[in-house]
Design a protein around this motif. Structure first.
Motif: not given
Ligand SMILES: Nc1ncnc2c1ncn2[C@@H]1O[C@H](COP(=O)(O)OP(=O)(O)OP(=O)(O)O)[C@@H](O)[C@H]1O
Ligand SMILES: [Mg+2]
Length: 237
Positions: A33-34, A76-80, A104-106
């Protein structure tokens, strides 16, 4: 299709996760979570540029929900989605991160609750009860999360239900912006269904992992489903 953000590679510097010991309530926040762990880094800067675009071209036009769709797995969908939500909350926008990945939730790996208030799965499986009771409100100021609660064997049926549409309407009423994470679009049709209900989607592609043809196929599918694709994010990480 316009590219509206480029996410640069993450710096190699290892960072610890942040949590209760840092005065951040009862949640554990991953270094990924940058926007929280490394707000002055280049990745957080790129997310803020994406936020600016979305605020100007989307939210201020009255469109308050956005589905984040990966053309293929691990892009990187969850990251975004999670970093975008965090950065919106940081400028005082009351934002919900809705995890619609019932496969597969992230999200709970990025924002780990001690005990979640409830989940999307639970909310969709019961036809009664207040949707708001399933939401972890104010995880941080202006940032709420509805965890997925998956994997659910009947994910497709749950998302196809009228209850899911009611849930989206309730989120639109209660939050200024709702950012929706979805499973990879080339492995199931969930992301298409979610995008149709939400109305708008942002496509994430990752350098070296996503074929241009996958992005084109997804754009075509979303258009035929009457979901507006607002642009793409190229993840170079
Ligand atoms: N720009 C980046 N730099 C470094 N690491 C990244 C970057 N983007 C994503 N990652 C990492 O890549 C991995 C996959 O990212 P993420 O889980 O967001 O992908 P996803 O598209 O949601 O995957 P899935 O298909 O499983 O839902 C995670 O460990 C994430 O932290
Ligand atoms: Mg994901």
């Amino acid at each position: 299709m316009s590219k509206i953000a480029v996410l640069p590679q993450r710096s190699e510097e290892a960072r610890p996760s942040l949590g209760p010991a840092d005065g951040l309530g009862s949640y554990e926040f991953s270094p990924s979570l940058v926007t929280l762990s490394d707000p002055s880094g280049v990745q957080a800067e790129a997310i803020r540029a994406l936020r600016t675009h979305i605020m100007a071209q989307h939210v201020q036009q009255g469109r308050r929900a956005l589905a984040v769709c990966g053309a293929n797995p691990g892009v990187g969908s969850t990251f975004t989605a999670a970093n975008l939500t965090m950065s919106l909350s940081q400028i005082g926008v009351k934002t919900l991160l809705l995890d619609c990945n019932l496969r597969t939730s992230g999200v709970e790996q990025l924002i780990t609750p001690a005990a979640p208030a409830g989940s999307l799965r639970q909310c969709l499986e019961t036809s009664t009860g207040f949707i708001g009771e399933c939401i972890d409100e104010d995880v941080l100021p202006n940032l709420s999360v509805l965890y997925s609660g998956g994997p659910a064997p009947n994910a497709q049926e749950l998302l196809a239900s009228e209850r899911f549409e009611d849930l989206m309407n309730s989120c639109l009423r209660d939050f200024h912006v709702t950012i929706v994470d979805t499973p990879p679009a080339n492995s199931c049709s969930d992301a298409r269904r979610v995008s149709t209900v939400v109305g708008y989607s942002l496509i994430v592609a990752r350098r070296g992992r996503t074929f241009m043809s996958d992005v084109k196929t997804l754009v075509g599918q979303l258009r035929s489903d009457h979901a507006k694709v607002i642009g793409t994010v190229l993840n170079e990480g």
